[in-house]
Design a protein around this motif. Structure first.
Motif, PDB file in Angstrom:
ATOM      1  N   VAL A  23       3.313  -8.263  -7.002  1.00 20.87           N
ATOM      2  CA  VAL A  23       3.851  -7.250  -6.097  1.00 20.87           C
ATOM      3  C   VAL A  23       3.289  -5.906  -6.561  1.00 20.87           C
ATOM      4  O   VAL A  23       3.496  -5.493  -7.704  1.00 20.87           O
ATOM      5  N   CYS A  24       2.519  -5.269  -5.698  1.00 20.02           N
ATOM      6  CA  CYS A  24       1.826  -4.021  -6.027  1.00 20.02           C
ATOM      7  C   CYS A  24       2.229  -2.950  -5.028  1.00 20.02           C
ATOM      8  O   CYS A  24       2.573  -3.240  -3.885  1.00 20.02           O
ATOM      9  N   SER A  25       2.168  -1.715  -5.489  1.00 23.18           N
ATOM     10  CA  SER A  25       2.641  -0.615  -4.663  1.00 23.18           C
ATOM     11  C   SER A  25       1.645   0.542  -4.689  1.00 23.18           C
ATOM     12  O   SER A  25       0.961   0.770  -5.690  1.00 23.18           O
ATOM     13  N   CYS A  26       1.595   1.256  -3.575  1.00 24.51           N
ATOM     14  CA  CYS A  26       0.698   2.411  -3.460  1.00 24.51           C
ATOM     15  C   CYS A  26       1.309   3.398  -2.461  1.00 24.51           C
ATOM     16  O   CYS A  26       2.016   2.995  -1.529  1.00 24.51           O
ATOM     17  N   THR A  27       1.032   4.677  -2.661  1.00 31.94           N
ATOM     18  CA  THR A  27       1.551   5.734  -1.793  1.00 31.94           C
ATOM     19  C   THR A  27       0.398   6.453  -1.112  1.00 31.94           C
ATOM     20  O   THR A  27      -0.593   6.803  -1.761  1.00 31.94           O
ATOM     21  N   SER A  28       0.526   6.691   0.174  1.00 37.39           N
ATOM     22  CA  SER A  28      -0.495   7.425   0.916  1.00 37.39           C
ATOM     23  C   SER A  28       0.152   8.582   1.664  1.00 37.39           C
ATOM     24  O   SER A  28       1.368   8.604   1.874  1.00 37.39           O
ATOM     25  N   THR A  29      -0.669   9.530   2.062  1.00 42.22           N
ATOM     26  CA  THR A  29      -0.175  10.696   2.784  1.00 42.22           C
ATOM     27  C   THR A  29      -1.269  11.209   3.710  1.00 42.22           C
ATOM     28  O   THR A  29      -2.354  10.618   3.804  1.00 42.22           O
ATOM     29  N   LEU A  30      -1.000  12.319   4.382  1.00 41.92           N
ATOM     30  CA  LEU A  30      -1.958  12.938   5.284  1.00 41.92           C
ATOM     31  C   LEU A  30      -2.350  14.309   4.758  1.00 41.92           C
ATOM     32  O   LEU A  30      -1.487  15.121   4.419  1.00 41.92           O
ATOM     33  N   ALA A  31      -3.655  14.552   4.680  1.00 39.71           N
ATOM     34  CA  ALA A  31      -4.133  15.898   4.389  1.00 39.71           C
ATOM     35  C   ALA A  31      -4.054  16.700   5.683  1.00 39.71           C
ATOM     36  O   ALA A  31      -4.488  16.223   6.738  1.00 39.71           O
ATOM     37  N   PRO A  32      -3.485  17.922   5.652  1.00 41.50           N
ATOM     38  CA  PRO A  32      -3.352  18.712   6.885  1.00 41.50           C
ATOM     39  C   PRO A  32      -4.698  18.912   7.568  1.00 41.50           C
ATOM     40  O   PRO A  32      -5.748  18.956   6.920  1.00 41.50           O
ATOM     41  N   SER A  33      -4.661  19.004   8.881  1.00 38.48           N
ATOM     42  CA  SER A  33      -5.889  19.193   9.656  1.00 38.48           C
ATOM     43  C   SER A  33      -6.515  20.547   9.342  1.00 38.48           C
ATOM     44  O   SER A  33      -5.826  21.517   9.043  1.00 38.48           O
ATOM     45  N   GLN A  34      -7.838  20.593   9.405  1.00 42.91           N
ATOM     46  CA  GLN A  34      -8.591  21.807   9.121  1.00 42.91           C
ATOM     47  C   GLN A  34      -9.627  22.016  10.223  1.00 42.91           C
ATOM     48  O   GLN A  34     -10.375  21.105  10.554  1.00 42.91           O
ATOM     49  N   GLY A  35      -9.640  23.227  10.768  1.00 37.55           N
ATOM     50  CA  GLY A  35     -10.647  23.557  11.756  1.00 37.55           C
ATOM     51  C   GLY A  35     -10.624  22.680  12.986  1.00 37.55           C
ATOM     52  O   GLY A  35     -11.671  22.369  13.558  1.00 37.55           O
ATOM     53  N   GLY A  36      -9.444  22.251  13.389  1.00 42.16           N
ATOM     54  CA  GLY A  36      -9.339  21.422  14.578  1.00 42.16           C
ATOM     55  C   GLY A  36      -9.568  19.944  14.340  1.00 42.16           C
ATOM     56  O   GLY A  36      -9.379  19.136  15.248  1.00 42.16           O
ATOM     57  N   ALA A  37      -9.983  19.556  13.123  1.00 39.58           N
ATOM     58  CA  ALA A  37     -10.193  18.144  12.815  1.00 39.58           C
ATOM     59  C   ALA A  37      -8.850  17.449  12.647  1.00 39.58           C
ATOM     60  O   ALA A  37      -7.861  18.074  12.254  1.00 39.58           O
ATOM     61  N   PRO A  38      -8.779  16.152  12.942  1.00 35.44           N
ATOM     62  CA  PRO A  38      -7.502  15.433  12.784  1.00 35.44           C
ATOM     63  C   PRO A  38      -7.118  15.315  11.315  1.00 35.44           C
ATOM     64  O   PRO A  38      -7.990  15.365  10.433  1.00 35.44           O
ATOM     65  N   PRO A  39      -5.831  15.150  11.023  1.00 34.79           N
ATOM     66  CA  PRO A  39      -5.403  14.951   9.631  1.00 34.79           C
ATOM     67  C   PRO A  39      -6.060  13.715   9.033  1.00 34.79           C
ATOM     68  O   PRO A  39      -6.312  12.734   9.724  1.00 34.79           O
ATOM     69  N   THR A  40      -6.330  13.771   7.723  1.00 31.98           N
ATOM     70  CA  THR A  40      -7.027  12.680   7.041  1.00 31.98           C
ATOM     71  C   THR A  40      -6.067  11.927   6.130  1.00 31.98           C
ATOM     72  O   THR A  40      -5.456  12.529   5.251  1.00 31.98           O
ATOM     73  N   PRO A  41      -5.918  10.600   6.304  1.00 30.83           N
ATOM     74  CA  PRO A  41      -5.075   9.823   5.388  1.00 30.83           C
ATOM     75  C   PRO A  41      -5.699   9.764   3.994  1.00 30.83           C
ATOM     76  O   PRO A  41      -6.919   9.625   3.852  1.00 30.83           O
ATOM     77  N   MET A  42      -4.865   9.873   2.969  1.00 31.28           N
ATOM     78  CA  MET A  42      -5.326   9.815   1.582  1.00 31.28           C
ATOM     79  C   MET A  42      -4.482   8.787   0.839  1.00 31.28           C
ATOM     80  O   MET A  42      -3.267   8.705   1.028  1.00 31.28           O
ATOM     81  N   VAL A  43      -5.129   8.016  -0.031  1.00 32.44           N
ATOM     82  CA  VAL A  43      -4.458   6.944  -0.754  1.00 32.44           C
ATOM     83  C   VAL A  43      -4.150   7.360  -2.185  1.00 32.44           C
ATOM     84  O   VAL A  43      -4.875   8.181  -2.769  1.00 32.44           O
ATOM     85  N   ASP A  44      -3.066   6.814  -2.750  1.00 37.83           N
ATOM     86  CA  ASP A  44      -2.691   7.027  -4.153  1.00 37.83           C
ATOM     87  C   ASP A  44      -2.604   8.508  -4.485  1.00 37.83           C
ATOM     88  O   ASP A  44      -3.405   9.050  -5.239  1.00 37.83           O
ATOM     89  N   VAL A  45      -1.605   9.163  -3.948  1.00 32.23           N
ATOM     90  CA  VAL A  45      -1.500  10.614  -4.047  1.00 32.23           C
ATOM     91  C   VAL A  45      -0.923  11.041  -5.393  1.00 32.23           C
ATOM     92  O   VAL A  45      -0.119  10.339  -6.005  1.00 32.23           O
ATOM     93  N   ASN A  46      -1.347  12.215  -5.849  1.00 38.11           N
ATOM     94  CA  ASN A  46      -0.778  12.800  -7.056  1.00 38.11           C
ATOM     95  C   ASN A  46       0.308  13.804  -6.670  1.00 38.11           C
ATOM     96  O   ASN A  46       0.624  13.972  -5.483  1.00 38.11           O
ATOM     97  N   HIS A  47       0.864  14.479  -7.664  1.00 40.08           N
ATOM     98  CA  HIS A  47       2.000  15.364  -7.404  1.00 40.08           C
ATOM     99  C   HIS A  47       1.617  16.522  -6.482  1.00 40.08           C
ATOM    100  O   HIS A  47       2.378  16.889  -5.573  1.00 40.08           O
ATOM    101  N   LEU A  48       0.446  17.098  -6.697  1.00 40.42           N
ATOM    102  CA  LEU A  48       0.015  18.224  -5.871  1.00 40.42           C
ATOM    103  C   LEU A  48      -0.128  17.796  -4.415  1.00 40.42           C
ATOM    104  O   LEU A  48       0.295  18.512  -3.502  1.00 40.42           O
TER     105      LEU A  48
END
Length: 259
Positions: free
Chosen positions: A157-182
């Motif tokens: 059983v393995c776990s991972c956390t992902s999030t979205l980087a906010p959109s920049q310059g009209g580009a869609p938000p980018t999913p990011m895997v294994d996020v750190n605190h920042l």
């Protein structure tokens, strides 16, 4: 940190990773002699110790006894020095209790607890350094400790956390895997996914932070499940290496005894 971008114009994150890259994972099994199983895991700068005791007889409150399976007891804690803000974190606070419940549900699903009726399995998880993805790192460390204890699992059983980087310059938000605190702090909502990859089963899913738009759920969840599969391959390699090393040590000790 005003104006800080989680993704540069070259598509790199603050720590130099690409959106689909995991943090460096280092792990070791059998770090303690006293528990039945133990493990140490570093996932980036998040560092976790895990210890497993059992199966053993129910201790304390006998009402926890389950006649058809083992009772899984999980206890999560954070060291005083685990974050930049050094404060005493008493066991049993609201956040710890929530983590205890999540971890218990995850491991109850993965452990073949029906093999140990009327018994108890204790899993202790201590975060030594917190830099994002604490739940995921605890799940991964706990899995290694359970394997070291010889407790049968249906699958890693393995776990991972992902999030979205906010959109920049009209580009869609980018999913990011294994996020750190920042990235947890400045990014979008975090989605923690725990899976049993070989069984193609999602064990646990938790959304933290703000709401996640329906159109973003699939790409963010896909990043997390892919990260779980990559982590499973890393943990499996570590387990096989530990077993091979243990067998070599036993053979060496046996040869030494014969001579």
């Amino acid at each position: 940190m005003a104006g800080l971008q989680l993704l540069s114009e070259y598509g790199l994150r603050v720590d130099g990773r690409r959106p689909n890259e995991l943090r460096q994972i280092r792990c070791k099994l059998g770090v303690f002699d006293q528990p039945d199983g133990s493990a140490y895991l570093e996932q980036g700068n998040t560092k976790v110790l895990a210890a497993v005791y059992g199966p053993h007889e129910i201790r304390g409150n006998k009402s926890k006894t389950l006649h058809d399976r083992a009772y899984v007891n999980c206890q999560y804690s954070m060291a005083v020095f685990s974050t930049a803000e050094r404060k005493r974190r008493p066991r049993g606070d609201k956040k710890s209790q929530e983590m205890d419940m999540n971890l218990q549900q995850i491991f109850e699903t993965a452990i073949r607890s029906e093999l140990y009726p009327r018994s108890q399995i204790d899993i202790y998880l201590e975060v030594l350094q917190a830099d994002g993805g604490n739940l995921s790192a605890c799940v991964n460390a706990g899995t290694l400790a359970l394997i070291d204890a010889g407790i049968p699992l249906k699958d890693y059983v393995c776990s991972c956390t992902s999030t979205l980087a906010p959109s920049q310059g009209g580009a869609p938000p980018t999913p990011m895997v294994d996020v750190n605190h920042l990235e947890e702090t400045l990014g979008g909502p975090g989605l923690s996914v725990s899976t049993m990859t070989r069984l193609d089963s999602v064990v646990h899913l938790e959304l933290s932070g703000t709401r996640l738009h329906l159109s973003h759920i699939d790409p963010v969840a896909s990043k997390a499940t892919t990260g779980c599969a990559d982590i499973q391959a890393i943990l499996d390699k570590a387990v096989r290496g530990h077993v091979a090393q243990s067998l070599m040590a036993r053979e060496a000790s046996g040869l030494g005894a014969d001579t």
